[in-house]
Motif scaffolding. Sequence first.
Motif, short mmCIF file in Angstrom:
data_model
loop_
_atom_site.label_atom_id
_atom_site.label_comp_id
_atom_site.label_asym_id
_atom_site.label_seq_id
_atom_site.Cartn_x
_atom_site.Cartn_y
_atom_site.Cartn_z
N GLY A 133 -31.23 -22.87 -1.62
CA GLY A 133 -30.37 -23.12 -0.47
C GLY A 133 -30.89 -22.37 0.75
N ARG A 134 -30.03 -21.63 1.41
CA ARG A 134 -30.43 -20.81 2.56
C ARG A 134 -30.67 -19.36 2.15
NH1 ARG A 134 -26.44 -20.26 6.33
NH2 ARG A 134 -27.87 -20.24 8.11
N LEU A 135 -30.58 -19.10 0.85
CA LEU A 135 -30.71 -17.75 0.31
C LEU A 135 -32.14 -17.46 -0.11
CD1 LEU A 135 -29.33 -15.12 -0.85
CD2 LEU A 135 -29.05 -16.41 -2.98
N ALA A 136 -32.64 -16.28 0.24
CA ALA A 136 -33.98 -15.86 -0.18
C ALA A 136 -33.89 -14.47 -0.78
CB ALA A 136 -34.93 -15.85 1.02
N PHE A 137 -34.72 -14.24 -1.80
CA PHE A 137 -34.80 -12.90 -2.40
C PHE A 137 -36.25 -12.43 -2.37
CE2 PHE A 137 -35.36 -9.80 -5.76
CZ PHE A 137 -34.31 -8.94 -5.49
N ASP A 138 -36.46 -11.24 -1.81
CA ASP A 138 -37.79 -10.65 -1.69
C ASP A 138 -37.91 -9.53 -2.72
OD1 ASP A 138 -40.09 -9.30 -1.05
OD2 ASP A 138 -39.72 -9.26 1.11
N PRO A 139 -38.60 -9.74 -3.87
CA PRO A 139 -38.66 -8.72 -4.91
C PRO A 139 -39.49 -7.51 -4.52
CG PRO A 139 -40.05 -10.57 -5.49
CD PRO A 139 -39.30 -10.98 -4.25
N GLU A 140 -40.40 -7.67 -3.57
CA GLU A 140 -41.22 -6.53 -3.17
C GLU A 140 -40.42 -5.52 -2.37
OE1 GLU A 140 -45.30 -5.50 -0.68
OE2 GLU A 140 -44.87 -7.56 -1.25
N HIS A 141 -39.59 -5.99 -1.46
CA HIS A 141 -38.83 -5.10 -0.59
C HIS A 141 -37.37 -4.95 -1.02
CE1 HIS A 141 -42.25 -6.36 2.01
NE2 HIS A 141 -42.23 -5.08 2.29
N ARG A 142 -37.01 -5.60 -2.14
CA ARG A 142 -35.68 -5.45 -2.72
C ARG A 142 -34.60 -5.89 -1.73
NH1 ARG A 142 -36.37 -6.00 -6.87
NH2 ARG A 142 -34.45 -5.03 -7.56
N GLU A 143 -34.78 -7.07 -1.15
CA GLU A 143 -33.84 -7.57 -0.15
C GLU A 143 -33.45 -9.01 -0.43
OE1 GLU A 143 -35.11 -5.03 3.86
OE2 GLU A 143 -35.69 -7.14 3.66
N ALA A 144 -32.17 -9.30 -0.20
CA ALA A 144 -31.67 -10.68 -0.20
C ALA A 144 -31.26 -11.01 1.22
CB ALA A 144 -30.49 -10.83 -1.14
N SER A 145 -31.57 -12.24 1.64
CA SER A 145 -31.24 -12.61 3.01
C SER A 145 -30.80 -14.07 3.07
CB SER A 145 -32.46 -12.40 3.93
OG SER A 145 -33.55 -13.19 3.51
N VAL A 146 -30.02 -14.38 4.09
CA VAL A 146 -29.59 -15.76 4.35
C VAL A 146 -30.05 -16.11 5.75
CG1 VAL A 146 -27.62 -17.30 4.66
CG2 VAL A 146 -27.60 -15.62 2.81
N ALA A 147 -30.93 -17.09 5.83
CA ALA A 147 -31.49 -17.52 7.12
C ALA A 147 -32.04 -16.33 7.90
CB ALA A 147 -30.43 -18.26 7.94
N GLY A 148 -32.70 -15.41 7.19
CA GLY A 148 -33.34 -14.27 7.83
C GLY A 148 -32.46 -13.06 8.02
N GLU A 149 -31.16 -13.19 7.78
CA GLU A 149 -30.23 -12.06 7.92
C GLU A 149 -30.08 -11.36 6.56
OE1 GLU A 149 -28.68 -10.82 10.64
OE2 GLU A 149 -29.85 -12.24 11.85
N VAL A 150 -30.43 -10.08 6.51
CA VAL A 150 -30.38 -9.34 5.26
C VAL A 150 -28.93 -9.10 4.84
CG1 VAL A 150 -30.97 -7.16 4.13
CG2 VAL A 150 -32.59 -8.21 5.70
N LEU A 151 -28.64 -9.35 3.55
CA LEU A 151 -27.31 -9.12 3.01
C LEU A 151 -27.19 -7.67 2.55
CD1 LEU A 151 -26.86 -12.31 0.77
CD2 LEU A 151 -25.94 -11.90 3.07
N ASP A 152 -26.06 -7.07 2.85
CA ASP A 152 -25.79 -5.70 2.43
C ASP A 152 -25.07 -5.77 1.08
OD1 ASP A 152 -25.37 -3.01 2.21
OD2 ASP A 152 -23.77 -2.91 3.71
N LEU A 153 -25.83 -5.61 -0.01
CA LEU A 153 -25.26 -5.74 -1.35
C LEU A 153 -25.40 -4.42 -2.10
CD1 LEU A 153 -26.77 -9.18 -2.46
CD2 LEU A 153 -24.47 -8.75 -1.57
N PRO A 154 -24.36 -4.02 -2.82
CA PRO A 154 -24.48 -2.84 -3.70
C PRO A 154 -25.54 -3.07 -4.75
CG PRO A 154 -22.18 -3.51 -3.46
CD PRO A 154 -23.01 -4.60 -2.87
#
Length: 227
Positions: A133-154
């Motif tokens: 979908g619009r969700l991306a996960f970057d395993p190298e930098h440990r970040e999830a983002s939606v349309a380029g906006e990083v999600l703040d997840l515990p």
Amino acid sequence: MRLLLIEDEPEMASALAANFGRHGILLDHVANLADAEAALADHCHDALLLDRRLPDGDGLTLLARLRGGLQGEGHIPVIVLTAQGDLSDRVAGLDAGADDYLAKPFAMEELLARLRAVLRRPSGLAARLTQAGRLAFDPEHREASVAGEVLDLPRRELLVLEALMRRPGRTVMREALVEAIYGFEDEVQSNALDAHISRLRRKLEAAGAGVEIHGIRGVGYLLRATP
């Protein structure tokens, strides 16, 4: 991401666990070679952090057995962390099959960078952007983002998401999800996984991620893009 630390200094183990936790990485800890072999037999880890001077022998003996096919692990990335930092020690560690060798004391930033480097190699965890979908996960930098906006997840929600994003559109078993987000010492409540999933669903929906997390009763969960 789940790592196994084989280290007999409890203070260092606690400090590393806290630091990795702040980066959304789960760290299991054992203090000797015997417990390390048991952990490798029973659990899946993305990489090992291995001390050399252990109560029941040199960590390189475990490394040699790993590279010889112990427990069917294949080429799991291994970084040796040790006070034995002379040139001859480093050469011995690399020749034994270590992917990297870092002498103590070291900076956490350098260890994280070296971990990212070994996981980028073909034998390591695929460090490529995963999308649904619009969700991306970057395993190298440990970040999830939606349309380029990083999600703040515990941390635990990030670990759940990582496990689901590794297999988008496919069911991930409950047992595999629990193992992905809880360490050896964690007490796991019966409904803890479902609570993490519920909170994660709400956040993904609020962010317009364009994905859904479906529960398969008695089996597990799957993440897929919405139509």
